[in-house]
Design a protein around this motif. Sequence first.
Motif, mmCIF file in Angstrom:
data_model
loop_
_atom_site.group_PDB
_atom_site.id
_atom_site.type_symbol
_atom_site.label_atom_id
_atom_site.label_comp_id
_atom_site.label_asym_id
_atom_site.label_seq_id
_atom_site.Cartn_x
_atom_site.Cartn_y
_atom_site.Cartn_z
ATOM 1 N N VAL A 138 0.805 -1.220 0.000
ATOM 2 C CA VAL A 138 0.000 0.000 0.000
ATOM 3 C C VAL A 138 0.839 1.271 0.000
ATOM 4 O O VAL A 138 0.301 2.373 -0.137
ATOM 5 C CB VAL A 138 -0.936 0.025 1.227
ATOM 6 C CG1 VAL A 138 -1.949 -1.096 1.145
ATOM 7 C CG2 VAL A 138 -0.138 -0.075 2.518
ATOM 8 N N VAL A 139 2.155 1.126 0.177
ATOM 9 C CA VAL A 139 3.032 2.288 0.344
ATOM 10 C C VAL A 139 3.449 2.828 -1.021
ATOM 11 O O VAL A 139 3.904 2.079 -1.882
ATOM 12 C CB VAL A 139 4.263 1.907 1.184
ATOM 13 C CG1 VAL A 139 5.158 3.122 1.390
ATOM 14 C CG2 VAL A 139 3.836 1.333 2.523
ATOM 15 N N THR A 140 3.311 4.124 -1.197
ATOM 16 C CA THR A 140 3.647 4.758 -2.471
ATOM 17 C C THR A 140 4.822 5.718 -2.295
ATOM 18 O O THR A 140 5.141 6.153 -1.186
ATOM 19 C CB THR A 140 2.451 5.546 -3.024
ATOM 20 O OG1 THR A 140 2.152 6.633 -2.114
ATOM 21 C CG2 THR A 140 1.227 4.648 -3.166
ATOM 22 N N ALA A 141 5.426 6.078 -3.426
ATOM 23 C CA ALA A 141 6.525 7.043 -3.401
ATOM 24 C C ALA A 141 6.037 8.399 -2.909
ATOM 25 O O ALA A 141 6.749 9.118 -2.193
ATOM 26 C CB ALA A 141 7.133 7.166 -4.803
ATOM 27 N N GLU A 142 4.819 8.742 -3.281
ATOM 28 C CA GLU A 142 4.255 10.024 -2.848
ATOM 29 C C GLU A 142 4.099 10.072 -1.335
ATOM 30 O O GLU A 142 4.408 11.065 -0.682
ATOM 31 C CB GLU A 142 2.902 10.243 -3.518
ATOM 32 C CG GLU A 142 2.241 11.568 -3.158
ATOM 33 C CD GLU A 142 0.871 11.713 -3.787
ATOM 34 O OE1 GLU A 142 0.259 12.775 -3.596
ATOM 35 O OE2 GLU A 142 0.417 10.769 -4.450
ATOM 36 N N PHE A 143 3.617 8.968 -0.767
ATOM 37 C CA PHE A 143 3.469 8.887 0.682
ATOM 38 C C PHE A 143 4.824 9.055 1.360
ATOM 39 O O PHE A 143 4.960 9.800 2.336
ATOM 40 C CB PHE A 143 2.844 7.546 1.066
ATOM 41 C CG PHE A 143 2.854 7.258 2.545
ATOM 42 C CD1 PHE A 143 1.962 7.894 3.387
ATOM 43 C CD2 PHE A 143 3.758 6.354 3.082
ATOM 44 C CE1 PHE A 143 1.970 7.627 4.755
ATOM 45 C CE2 PHE A 143 3.779 6.084 4.439
ATOM 46 C CZ PHE A 143 2.882 6.722 5.280
ATOM 47 N N ALA A 144 5.849 8.384 0.862
ATOM 48 C CA ALA A 144 7.182 8.480 1.452
ATOM 49 C C ALA A 144 7.732 9.895 1.364
ATOM 50 O O ALA A 144 8.331 10.408 2.322
ATOM 51 C CB ALA A 144 8.119 7.486 0.751
ATOM 52 N N ALA A 145 7.527 10.540 0.218
ATOM 53 C CA ALA A 145 8.050 11.889 0.023
ATOM 54 C C ALA A 145 7.403 12.898 0.966
ATOM 55 O O ALA A 145 8.007 13.909 1.331
ATOM 56 C CB ALA A 145 7.839 12.325 -1.424
ATOM 57 N N ASN A 146 6.185 12.609 1.391
ATOM 58 C CA ASN A 146 5.458 13.537 2.267
ATOM 59 C C ASN A 146 6.176 13.781 3.578
ATOM 60 O O ASN A 146 6.039 14.841 4.189
ATOM 61 C CB ASN A 146 4.048 13.009 2.552
ATOM 62 C CG ASN A 146 3.108 13.255 1.393
ATOM 63 O OD1 ASN A 146 3.342 14.132 0.568
ATOM 64 N ND2 ASN A 146 2.031 12.479 1.305
ATOM 65 N N PHE A 147 6.933 12.781 4.069
ATOM 66 C CA PHE A 147 7.644 13.028 5.326
ATOM 67 C C PHE A 147 9.132 12.692 5.215
ATOM 68 O O PHE A 147 9.802 12.362 6.185
ATOM 69 C CB PHE A 147 6.988 12.290 6.503
ATOM 70 C CG PHE A 147 6.899 10.802 6.375
ATOM 71 C CD1 PHE A 147 7.773 9.973 7.055
ATOM 72 C CD2 PHE A 147 5.911 10.197 5.603
ATOM 73 C CE1 PHE A 147 7.682 8.597 6.962
ATOM 74 C CE2 PHE A 147 5.806 8.829 5.513
ATOM 75 C CZ PHE A 147 6.698 8.014 6.196
ATOM 76 N N GLY A 148 9.653 12.792 3.995
ATOM 77 C CA GLY A 148 11.093 12.790 3.805
ATOM 78 C C GLY A 148 11.796 11.477 4.027
ATOM 79 O O GLY A 148 12.895 11.442 4.608
ATOM 80 N N VAL A 149 11.168 10.382 3.566
ATOM 81 C CA VAL A 149 11.842 9.092 3.634
ATOM 82 C C VAL A 149 11.930 8.514 2.223
ATOM 83 O O VAL A 149 11.394 9.079 1.276
ATOM 84 C CB VAL A 149 11.103 8.106 4.580
ATOM 85 C CG1 VAL A 149 11.070 8.655 5.987
ATOM 86 C CG2 VAL A 149 9.694 7.830 4.078
ATOM 87 N N HIS A 150 12.600 7.389 2.085
ATOM 88 C CA HIS A 150 12.836 6.784 0.784
ATOM 89 C C HIS A 150 11.861 5.632 0.549
ATOM 90 O O HIS A 150 11.560 4.867 1.460
ATOM 91 C CB HIS A 150 14.281 6.290 0.684
ATOM 92 C CG HIS A 150 15.296 7.354 0.957
ATOM 93 N ND1 HIS A 150 15.714 8.253 -0.004
ATOM 94 C CD2 HIS A 150 15.949 7.690 2.100
ATOM 95 C CE1 HIS A 150 16.603 9.084 0.520
ATOM 96 N NE2 HIS A 150 16.765 8.770 1.794
ATOM 97 N N HIS A 151 11.419 5.495 -0.671
ATOM 98 C CA HIS A 151 10.461 4.458 -1.020
ATOM 99 C C HIS A 151 11.135 3.369 -1.846
ATOM 100 O O HIS A 151 12.021 3.645 -2.655
ATOM 101 C CB HIS A 151 9.311 5.065 -1.840
ATOM 102 C CG HIS A 151 8.335 4.053 -2.336
ATOM 103 N ND1 HIS A 151 8.212 3.720 -3.673
ATOM 104 C CD2 HIS A 151 7.427 3.298 -1.678
ATOM 105 C CE1 HIS A 151 7.266 2.808 -3.806
ATOM 106 N NE2 HIS A 151 6.777 2.534 -2.621
ATOM 107 N N THR A 152 10.706 2.130 -1.603
ATOM 108 C CA THR A 152 11.198 1.017 -2.426
ATOM 109 C C THR A 152 10.027 0.132 -2.814
ATOM 110 O O THR A 152 9.060 0.009 -2.066
ATOM 111 C CB THR A 152 12.252 0.187 -1.679
ATOM 112 O OG1 THR A 152 12.737 -0.837 -2.552
ATOM 113 C CG2 THR A 152 11.672 -0.455 -0.427
#
Length: 806
Positions: A776-790
């Motif tokens: 369920v985790v997206t790159a947009e969600f990760a970018a919202n609080f400054g973490v990296h998405h994989t």
Amino acid sequence: MTGIASSPGDLRAELKSGRPLIFDGAMGTVLMQQGWGGVLADKLNVDNPAVIAQIHREYALAGADLVETNTFNSSLLKLQELGWADRLAEFNQAAVRNARSAGARYVVGSLGPTGKLLEPLGALSFAAAYDSYRAQAEALEKAGVDAYLVETISDIQEMRAALLAIKDTSTKPLICSLTYDEQGRTLTGTDIFTAGVTLRELGADVLSINCSIGPEGVVSLYKKYYKDLGGLGVPLMVMPNAGMPELLNEQLVYTMTPEQFAEIMAELTQYGVQIFGGCCGTTPAHIAALSKVLKNLSIKYHNSDSTKKEVYFTSRTKVVRLSEAQPFLKIGESLNPTARQKFAEELKTGQENFLREQVKEQAAADLLDINVGVPELDQKQLMRKCVQTLTLVTDKPLCLDSDDAAVLETALQNYPGIALINSVNGKQKSLEQIAPLAKRYGAALVALTLDEKGIPPQAESRVILAQKIMQYLQGAGLAAHKIFFDGLVMTLASEPQAVLETLRTTEKITRLGWQTSLGVSNASFGLPQRKNINNVFLKLLEQAGLKAAILSAATYRRVDQYTPEERWAEDVILNKDPGAKKYLAQVAARSPAVLPRAKLQPTLSLFDAIVEGNEAIILDLVKQALTADTPQNILSGQLLPALEKVGEYYSAGQYYLPQMIASANTMKKAFTYLKPLMPKDATAAKKTAIVCTVEGDIHDIGKNIVAMMLENNGFQVIDLGKDVAADKIVAAVKEQRADIVLLSALLTTTMLKMKEVKTKLLEQNIDIPIMVGGAVVTAEFAANFGVHHTTDAAAAVKKAKALLGP
């Protein structure tokens, strides 16, 4: 909306006796005959109580067992419009006193329609309708009515609001009376049987028709529906008009005589009707004639076989039932933003194109599953909007998919039918929050066989957990046949044996006589041509007794004879093809859409063996390589580059999850052999990674694969496991002096815990890279609080190396 206890009286017991009961007739008709036309009838309860009391008395003398209060317009909304909201209690309580003075055996509190359409058909909210009915019900309850009648309702959603408001106020009997046209549908399109199922599941004591049509029309409708209605096992009632009005001397007049009215009504005893009364145009004379005719008649009931535990689902206009005639239900799975990025984007922007398209694509489904799990958005409002839209664009009942009780209640309020809730589980919090919702809204329930300890590995343990869940749910008042146990399936690509345990779980729970369901397509994740796996797995599950499945109705095929691909798929499911090697090879050979796997040398090198995932020969090759090279060189020169190549193949779609796992396991075997042979400083991990699944989430397949791949690539991995609180993660980071944190989540409800970890680390002045991932985790969600998405394990390793260096 909590219930208030009250004495139910003996009307329910009398209904069980089976004798006919007589209701009264019209109040407005008699008042008009007496010259009170143009006056609000309800206000006369206070201004001229003797007039109202005398009419009640005349009905009682005519033979009415039940008289209803003169409160048709005494609701909060109606009185607000008239400027008399402050007199609500006064009007209702005076009306009860007047009715009680008549001496009838039962005084029934009357609640009429709001006169407004509820959302999405109109502007009135469910909550506002509920509040209006609740206020009137409380006044009637305080005044001491024996039962309640919600009458002349033309929208099933309004009736649901009224029913819930009354049941939250009193435990006394409730009569639900809708008004239908000659085709047997309400103004908003609900037919008699669909309404009957919905109201029965919500707890109505009596189902009724009143107003709009005369006794001939009522007889015609009951002829059509009496077998289905009789099968519901709920007493039936009719209060038709005295025929249809005619225009005489510029006035509308009901010309049907009391004798004609009674004669036609008597025919309804053949169709299971037990309570008889009159609506517009009827008078005490009509009730007297009716009482006389019915005195010597008995009711012919058409009761259902009580051993048949059919499960009903309804929309506004349709009934779907799990029965001998339809022993399996297909639940369309596509309305879920977890696997449909386009749907997630449209939920954020307020568009509905994908939702409407998928309704058409899932046309073969019996129910539609709707999930709105997009983090950091108001899921209650998203669910409310989607449910309201779906009620307008499809007649299919809904499966409401969330583990958040507040989201589910919003959905259930706004859904004008009987839904399936997906889901509850064995955790105490889940049981305590979800079970009351299923009971309150008459919903069936999917129960997942997991609890605070996670998913039991063996079928026997899952069955024991199912028994505990069933015991709790039955104690909460839920019927066993409305509970569907989901034995939970892991992906074949990573846990092939677990799929066999799911089959065994389904079979064992079925033997207990309980319903089972499953999210079938979870099994095929990470494999090509997923429909082959899904359809064959479904065939095996149905043989084990499965009754409902969440699946793609667009790709569903009932398997009778196997295609070659499906034959290979069965071998994978039954674990006759470990690692799905034959399946992958055969599918690749037959399908140009699947890229060929890497061409390997006839004589395998160490590099090739890792790429192919050949555990059987890896140690021989390692030993052979050690005769000519150092352990360090073998690791850095052959093994790690091979694992990087596997990651490239996976990212390019040449490899799937089984192949990546096979390669990782082969690498682990080689590294385990080499590690003791290396100097201490050579094996010391250069970078430390904390890996875990966040608090509240017990899914760890993806996390485990990431941990394995990181370890194989030289990281020191501290795997904290699943369902890990933020404070525990922070403590581990400090204790281990970690260089990076990798967090996993599968549920939208747990994703925000990732943000909590970042916040708590910064509070401790720890600023290290955080990587997040999961379905369920997206790159947009990760970018919202400054973490990296994989996106996957291979990508996670690549990004970790990029962030920290080799």
